[in-house]
Write a protein that holds these residues in place. Structure first.
Motif, PDB file in Angstrom:
ATOM      1  N   ALA A 501     -11.907 241.894  77.258  1.00 18.94           N
ATOM      2  CA  ALA A 501     -12.729 241.029  76.408  1.00 18.94           C
ATOM      3  C   ALA A 501     -11.879 240.126  75.521  1.00 18.94           C
ATOM      4  CB  ALA A 501     -13.652 241.891  75.541  1.00 18.94           C
ATOM      5  N   ASN A 502     -10.683 240.620  75.164  1.00 18.19           N
ATOM      6  CA  ASN A 502      -9.799 239.856  74.276  1.00 18.19           C
ATOM      7  C   ASN A 502      -8.994 238.853  75.089  1.00 18.19           C
ATOM      8  OD1 ASN A 502      -8.449 239.060  71.970  1.00 18.19           O
ATOM      9  ND2 ASN A 502      -6.949 240.707  72.080  1.00 18.19           N
ATOM     10  N   LYS A 503      -9.662 237.780  75.485  1.00 18.68           N
ATOM     11  CA  LYS A 503      -9.041 236.776  76.345  1.00 18.68           C
ATOM     12  C   LYS A 503      -7.982 235.977  75.586  1.00 18.68           C
ATOM     13  CE  LYS A 503     -13.537 236.177  78.630  1.00 18.68           C
ATOM     14  NZ  LYS A 503     -14.626 235.207  78.900  1.00 18.68           N
ATOM     15  N   SER A 504      -7.224 235.226  76.333  1.00 17.82           N
ATOM     16  CA  SER A 504      -6.205 234.347  75.739  1.00 17.82           C
ATOM     17  C   SER A 504      -6.497 232.905  76.095  1.00 17.82           C
ATOM     18  CB  SER A 504      -4.803 234.728  76.225  1.00 17.82           C
ATOM     19  OG  SER A 504      -4.437 236.001  75.745  1.00 17.82           O
ATOM     20  N   ILE A 505      -6.142 232.017  75.200  1.00 19.06           N
ATOM     21  CA  ILE A 505      -6.354 230.583  75.395  1.00 19.06           C
ATOM     22  C   ILE A 505      -5.020 229.877  75.165  1.00 19.06           C
ATOM     23  CG2 ILE A 505      -7.498 228.521  74.510  1.00 19.06           C
ATOM     24  CD1 ILE A 505      -9.861 230.178  73.765  1.00 19.06           C
ATOM     25  N   THR A 506      -4.718 228.902  76.009  1.00 20.86           N
ATOM     26  CA  THR A 506      -3.513 228.088  75.857  1.00 20.86           C
ATOM     27  C   THR A 506      -3.916 226.647  75.589  1.00 20.86           C
ATOM     28  OG1 THR A 506      -2.238 229.507  77.346  1.00 20.86           O
ATOM     29  CG2 THR A 506      -1.404 227.286  76.963  1.00 20.86           C
ATOM     30  N   ILE A 507      -3.360 226.076  74.540  1.00 22.28           N
ATOM     31  CA  ILE A 507      -3.654 224.678  74.208  1.00 22.28           C
ATOM     32  C   ILE A 507      -2.353 223.890  74.181  1.00 22.28           C
ATOM     33  CG2 ILE A 507      -5.747 225.207  72.899  1.00 22.28           C
ATOM     34  CD1 ILE A 507      -4.124 224.991  70.345  1.00 22.28           C
ATOM     35  N   ASN A 508      -2.453 222.607  74.461  1.00 20.15           N
ATOM     36  CA  ASN A 508      -1.312 221.700  74.409  1.00 20.15           C
ATOM     37  C   ASN A 508      -1.394 220.859  73.142  1.00 20.15           C
ATOM     38  OD1 ASN A 508      -0.407 222.485  77.048  1.00 20.15           O
ATOM     39  ND2 ASN A 508      -2.018 221.187  77.913  1.00 20.15           N
ATOM     40  N   TYR A 509      -0.257 220.558  72.555  1.00 20.45           N
ATOM     41  CA  TYR A 509      -0.257 219.736  71.343  1.00 20.45           C
ATOM     42  C   TYR A 509       1.100 219.065  71.199  1.00 20.45           C
ATOM     43  CZ  TYR A 509       2.364 223.509  69.021  1.00 20.45           C
ATOM     44  OH  TYR A 509       3.296 224.445  68.685  1.00 20.45           O
ATOM     45  N   ASP A 510       1.147 218.122  70.269  1.00 18.26           N
ATOM     46  CA  ASP A 510       2.374 217.376  70.015  1.00 18.26           C
ATOM     47  C   ASP A 510       2.992 217.871  68.715  1.00 18.26           C
ATOM     48  OD1 ASP A 510       3.993 214.719  70.679  1.00 18.26           O
ATOM     49  OD2 ASP A 510       3.655 214.765  68.514  1.00 18.26           O
ATOM     50  N   TYR A 522      -8.121 236.118  71.492  1.00 17.48           N
ATOM     51  CA  TYR A 522      -9.281 235.931  70.628  1.00 17.48           C
ATOM     52  C   TYR A 522      -9.087 236.596  69.267  1.00 17.48           C
ATOM     53  CZ  TYR A 522     -12.237 233.944  74.323  1.00 17.48           C
ATOM     54  OH  TYR A 522     -12.781 233.125  75.270  1.00 17.48           O
ATOM     55  N   LYS A 523      -8.477 237.781  69.278  1.00 18.94           N
ATOM     56  CA  LYS A 523      -8.293 238.529  68.038  1.00 18.94           C
ATOM     57  C   LYS A 523      -7.429 237.732  67.062  1.00 18.94           C
ATOM     58  CE  LYS A 523      -6.614 243.019  66.369  1.00 18.94           C
ATOM     59  NZ  LYS A 523      -5.941 244.273  66.764  1.00 18.94           N
ATOM     60  N   SER A 524      -6.363 237.136  67.542  1.00 17.71           N
ATOM     61  CA  SER A 524      -5.483 236.336  66.689  1.00 17.71           C
ATOM     62  C   SER A 524      -6.182 235.082  66.196  1.00 17.71           C
ATOM     63  CB  SER A 524      -4.202 235.957  67.439  1.00 17.71           C
ATOM     64  OG  SER A 524      -3.511 237.102  67.875  1.00 17.71           O
ATOM     65  N   LEU A 525      -6.967 234.457  67.070  1.00 18.52           N
ATOM     66  CA  LEU A 525      -7.675 233.241  66.690  1.00 18.52           C
ATOM     67  C   LEU A 525      -8.724 233.516  65.622  1.00 18.52           C
ATOM     68  CD1 LEU A 525      -8.077 231.591  70.208  1.00 18.52           C
ATOM     69  CD2 LEU A 525      -6.603 230.802  68.341  1.00 18.52           C
ATOM     70  N   ILE A 526      -9.438 234.642  65.747  1.00 14.28           N
ATOM     71  CA  ILE A 526     -10.453 234.996  64.739  1.00 14.28           C
ATOM     72  C   ILE A 526      -9.792 235.196  63.381  1.00 14.28           C
ATOM     73  CG2 ILE A 526     -12.056 236.824  64.049  1.00 14.28           C
ATOM     74  CD1 ILE A 526     -12.691 237.120  67.068  1.00 14.28           C
ATOM     75  N   SER A 527      -8.638 235.856  63.379  1.00 14.71           N
ATOM     76  CA  SER A 527      -7.903 236.046  62.134  1.00 14.71           C
ATOM     77  C   SER A 527      -7.521 234.704  61.526  1.00 14.71           C
ATOM     78  CB  SER A 527      -6.653 236.887  62.399  1.00 14.71           C
ATOM     79  OG  SER A 527      -5.887 237.030  61.232  1.00 14.71           O
ATOM     80  N   MET A 528      -7.153 233.763  62.372  1.00 15.05           N
ATOM     81  CA  MET A 528      -6.802 232.422  61.894  1.00 15.05           C
ATOM     82  C   MET A 528      -8.038 231.693  61.380  1.00 15.05           C
ATOM     83  SD  MET A 528      -4.646 229.476  63.963  1.00 15.05           S
ATOM     84  CE  MET A 528      -3.405 230.645  64.454  1.00 15.05           C
ATOM     85  N   PHE A 529      -9.151 231.818  62.118  1.00 10.90           N
ATOM     86  CA  PHE A 529     -10.395 231.160  61.716  1.00 10.90           C
ATOM     87  C   PHE A 529     -10.839 231.628  60.331  1.00 10.90           C
ATOM     88  CE2 PHE A 529     -12.136 230.287  66.273  1.00 10.90           C
ATOM     89  CZ  PHE A 529     -11.068 229.431  66.495  1.00 10.90           C
ATOM     90  N   ASN A 530     -10.697 232.920  60.049  1.00  8.29           N
ATOM     91  CA  ASN A 530     -11.194 233.494  58.797  1.00  8.29           C
ATOM     92  C   ASN A 530     -10.225 233.340  57.631  1.00  8.29           C
ATOM     93  OD1 ASN A 530     -13.582 234.350  60.030  1.00  8.29           O
ATOM     94  ND2 ASN A 530     -12.690 236.328  60.634  1.00  8.29           N
ATOM     95  N   SER A 531      -9.055 232.792  57.888  1.00  8.07           N
ATOM     96  CA  SER A 531      -8.054 232.638  56.830  1.00  8.07           C
ATOM     97  C   SER A 531      -8.476 231.555  55.847  1.00  8.07           C
ATOM     98  CB  SER A 531      -6.696 232.293  57.442  1.00  8.07           C
ATOM     99  OG  SER A 531      -6.732 230.991  58.005  1.00  8.07           O
TER     100      SER A 531
END
Length: 918
Positions: A501-510, A522-531
């Motif tokens: 369930a705890n999928k991973s996402i890869t994004i590109n950026y400059d 997802y777990k890391s992203l939720i922690s970031m979202f709630n910061s």
């Protein structure tokens, strides 16, 4: 009847019109020229046909060329060979054969071959040949015989080179290494020097295999090594190449393993050695064995390369040469040890001094008898009137962190690591400000302090030692907390359903013009979202009539140049977080459809009850393990209970008065009612005083920050009295804190020793499930890797950290070890040292201090280690450094050092190659 015969005509005499003599001469000349032309052509052909060639292929080639020439001559067989132009033309045809490189090579090689055959017979006839040289020559001849038309014979039959005789002559000229040392003293269990009655003079004469081998490699000529190779090919002749290859691999492997075993044995012997001199002597032997192992490895790689190039014969020669060198050097090496007994001048002097002291003691005995009696009476009186300070040192540690939750203790571990890092950063900034350094300049001074500390001012060197100590303490705490967390992840891994369930996402950026990618689950992203970093840009509707949203100006602020977000966080904000807020409608609270499928999937993971339950259970299990491990360490503050002495009337009376003062303080309300003290507590204290106090303990603050006084009255009823820090300091004035020496031990040594942890071992249960266990500590050490033996890499104490303040020129590092827990009051400790001697450029590793010491003597011992004491430790008991030797040591210590071992000793890159050591 007449006939024509009847009329006989008369003819005039014939007169020759042509010059017959001249024509005869011309004819004879032309015939001669013809004969000469034919003979010249025939001679040329005969010379070619008679060329000495040996190999069948060369003969066949020559015959083919002759046949071709014969065909050409047939076409001009009727020609006038008196014509020199024609003869020269035909002669040119034959010369082309003579100048043919194949024919020239065949003729030259044949001549060399026959000459070497004659030389072989001559050398053999004189008894200077050998079967190995015959075989080697025959193989070269065979290779030429079987070669193509371009093969050239270059073999030479040489006399046998007696390299054994040459080697013996070299060895006869070698001088044995001789060492001599006098054994005249030892140390007792307390470290005191004890002189023997006689000196044992031990003389060792040795000619080592390594020395012989070095001499042979320098003295033996190339012909000797070539003869070894020839003998090797003869010895291994007829052996199948595959079998030979296997034998070579097995031989080298066995030899290498034998060397490794010998090195291990020597290291074990070194560990059991008592003196630095013995350790250094054994280290020299270990170094020699390691050099042999490296040499063996190089030889094997050379032989292996011959196999890879299908040159088995060369490999045979190399193997023979290697074996011969090893066998010869071993057979001619030796070691002779002799011991003689001599009088001991030190013992004689000691006996004279002892006699003088005894005479003096006898003379003054009667005088001092009265003084001793009076002193003893005074001591007994003082003991009777002893105050509470008697017996104040030496508390009993109490399990730390018991009052804190597992999550609080786990958080305390992370906070301790962050605080240790911040202390290091703060100290670095302080030094930069104090001395006006840039980052690079400060790092250069740190490096200079490691390589040449004598070149720095005392104040800077002192400041850098503080920074070095903070660095070491941060690394130790960081390694410990990281290790515990890794063990928790290993013992309690993420369940498969949670991992799925705890999928991973890869994004590109400059990232500042550099194309980059970021992957997070997802777990890391939720922690970031709630910061707070992200939530500060979210507009919350106070009436909850409308869903939360990100206003356009807040979005611009988050993505603008003044934003607190990093380039990576901006990418997450822009691509994953903001899309979940930009298109929400009024029914979002019901539908949970934000308009961003990716955002909604991430949020559904955080809001799924089954997933959250699994996550909570996993977190609790991990935090419980982490907390249990941290409670065993020094990271979590530890309460210590100190018994208050109540052995005599004076002590009891003083404590009763102190306890009455505490009751009065409680009555005054100097502390918060219901939290600390109050009238109820004061009443309990007075009741206990009436019944009489039979025991009392004061408890210093632990993880909960509380101080306590625990008293037991005459009825055996205990009372726990909570104290504020101000009360503790006012009433007890720190008298129950450890002594300065023990406090120094507790601050520097105790944390590292408590953190000793054996590695986690994985094993399989009977049902096939995986489980883990950790063996109990068999010892405690300050070593950074928790290993008992001190090495250059795991030393916790160091000169750079200021642990040996009296040491000026020698450099030292090391560890404190004990078989008992450092929490035990009566524990005994050993000091293990690594010492760098700048004069000899030698590093002596894992030297054991000759005696065990209690904890209160550790700090004084480290502080009193001088260059003179280290010299005695390196040489032998009783050795004294002369003034000349001290000056030599001081001068050598002024030179910067960047060698490989020294880099490992100080743990820094000193030569700027980007590596520490090899």
């Amino acid at each position: 009847m007449a006939s024509y015969l009847d009329n006989i005509p008369t003819f005039n005499e014939y007169v020759e019109q042509r010059p017959q003599d001249e024509m005869l001469k011309v004819g004879l000349f032309k015939q001669q020229a013809y004969n000469q032309g034919v003979q010249k052509i025939q001679d040329s052909i005969d010379n070619i046909a008679g060329l000495d060639v040996v190999r069948p292929q060369d003969k066949e080639y020559l015959q083919s060329k002759l046949n071709a020439l014969g065909g050409q001559l047939n076409s001009i067989a009727a020609s006038d060979f008196s014509n020199f132009q024609l003869v020269n033309s035909v002669d040119g045809m034959t010369k082309q054969l003579v100048n043919d490189p194949v024919i020239l090579n065949a003729v030259g090689s044949a001549a060399k071959y026959r000459k070497q055959l004659e030389q072989q017979q001559e050398i053999t006839g004189k008894g200077k040949g050998s079967q190995s040289n015959d075989l080697f020559f025959s193989k070269q001849v065979q290779a030429w015989m079987e070669g193509d038309l371009n093969s050239t014979f270059n073999a030479t039959y040489r006399p046998y080179v007696d390299y054994n005789k040459m080697a013996q002559d070299v060895v006869e000229g070698l001088a044995a290494d001789s060492t001599q040392n006098d054994i005249y003293a030892t140390t007792d269990s307390r470290g005191k020097v004890v002189y023997y009655d006689a000196v044992t003079r031990r003389k060792i004469e040795a000619l080592t295999p390594e020395k012989i081998q070095t001499a042979l490699k320098a003295a033996l000529p190339p012909d000797a090594y070539q003869q070894m190779a020839i003998d090797g090919q003869f010895k291994y002749n007829g052996i199948d190449d595959e079998v030979f290859s296997q034998d070579v691999n097995q031989s080298y492997n066995n030899t290498f393993l034998g060397l490794q075993k010998e090195i291990k044995d020597m290291e074990a012997l070194q560990d059991s050695s008592k003196t630095a001199a013995e350790k250094n002597a054994i280290q020299d032997q270990i170094d020699a064995l390691q050099r042999q192992a490296e040499s063996l490895k190089s030889e094997y790689e050379s032989v292996s390369s011959s196999f890879l190039n299908s040159d088995v014969e060369t490999a045979k020669g190399q193997l023979y040469s290697t074996d011969w060198m090893k066998n010869f050097t071993n057979s001619y090496s030796y070691k002779n040890v002799s011991e003689t007994i001599h009088s001991n001048p030190f013992r004689e002097t000691e006996l004279k001094v002892a006699k003088m002291q005894q005479d003096q003691a006898n003379f003054n005995a009667k005088f001092y008898q009265t003084e001793r009696h009076n002193a003893e009476m005074a001591r007994l009186k003082k003991q009777e009137n002893a105050t509470l300070e008697v017996g104040a040192y030496g508390g009993v540690p109490i399990n730390q962190g018991d009052d804190a939750s597992d999550s609080q203790v786990a958080a305390a571990g992370r906070i301790a690591m962050e605080e240790a890092m911040q202390l290091t950063i703060t100290e670095r900034e302080r030094l930069k400000t104090k001395y006006g350094y840039t980052d690079k300049q400060l790092q250069d001074e740190i490096t200079r302090n490691s390589s040449n500390p004598a070149s720095l001012p005392d104040d800077l060197r002192s400041d850098l030692s503080v920074l070095s100590r903070l660095d070491a303490e941060y690394k130790q705490i960081s390694n410990l907390v990281t290790s515990i967390n890794e063990d928790a992840l290993k013992i309690y891994p993420e369940p498969p359903q949670l991992k799925a369930a705890n999928k991973s996402i890869t994004i590109n950026y400059d990232d500042g013009g550099i194309p980059s990618t970021y992957t997070a689950d997802y777990k890391s992203l939720i922690s970031m979202f709630n910061s707070d970093k992200f939530q500060q840009y979210v507009y919350e509707d106070s009436d909850d009539e409308y869903p939360d949203e990100i206003q356009s100006w807040d979005y611009k602020k988050a993505m603008g140049p003044e934003s607190e977000l990093s380039a990576q966080e901006k990418a997450v904000f822009e691509q994953l977080f903001a899309p979940g807020y930009m298109d929400r409608d009024i029914l979002y609270g019901v539908t949970k459809d934000s308009g961003s499928a990716v955002y909604d999937d991430i949020i559904s993971f955080s809001e799924s009850e089954p997933i959250q339950n699994t996550l909570r259970n996993l977190t609790q299990q991990r935090e419980k393990f982490i907390a249990e491990e941290l409670r065993k360490t020094n990271i979590i503050p530890q309460s210590v209970a100190y018994p208050i002495p109540l052995t005599n009337t004076a002590q009891k009376a003083e404590f009763d008065g102190l306890l009455g003062g505490i009751a009065i303080d409680m009555d005054k309300g100097d502390v918060d009612e219901g939290v600390f003290g109050g009238g109820g507590v004061a009443s309990d204290i007075r009741t206990a005083l009436e019944k009489g106090i039979i025991s009392a303990n004061v408890v210093t603050a632990g993880a909960d920050g509380k101080y306590q006084l625990i008293v037991t009255d005459g009825d055996g009823n205990p009372s726990e009295i909570d104290l504020t820090q101000q009360q503790y300091e006012r009433f007890f004035q720190g008298r129950y804190e450890p002594s300065p020496a023990v406090r120094a031990f507790n601050q520097r040594i105790l944390p590292a020793m408590i953190d000793t942890r054996q590695p986690l071992e994985e094993f399989t249960l009977s049902n096939g499930e995986r489980s883990f266990r950790r063996n109990p500590n068999a010892y405690f050490t300050t070593a950074t890797d928790s290993k008992y033996k001190t090495s250059l890499e795991n030393a916790f104490l160091s000169s750079e950290s200021g642990d040996f303040p009296a040491l000026k020129y020698y450099k030292a590092s090391g560890n404190i070890v004990s078989d008992m827990s450092p929490k035990t009051e009566n524990g005994m400790y050993r000091l293990q040292l690594n010492i760098y001697d700048p004069v000899s450029d030698r590093i002596s590793k894992n030297i054991l201090w000759p005696s065990m010491v209690p904890k209160e003597q550790i700090a004084p011992l480290l502080g009193q280690l001088t260059d003179e004491i280290i010299y005695e430790l390196l040489v032998e008991p009783g050795a004294q450094m002369s003034s000349r030797q001290y000056q030599q040591l001081a001068k050598a210590a002024q030179s910067p050092n960047t060698n490989i071992d020294y880099e490992k000793f100080v743990g820094r890159d000193l030569n700027g190659d980007g590596k520490i050591g090899q």
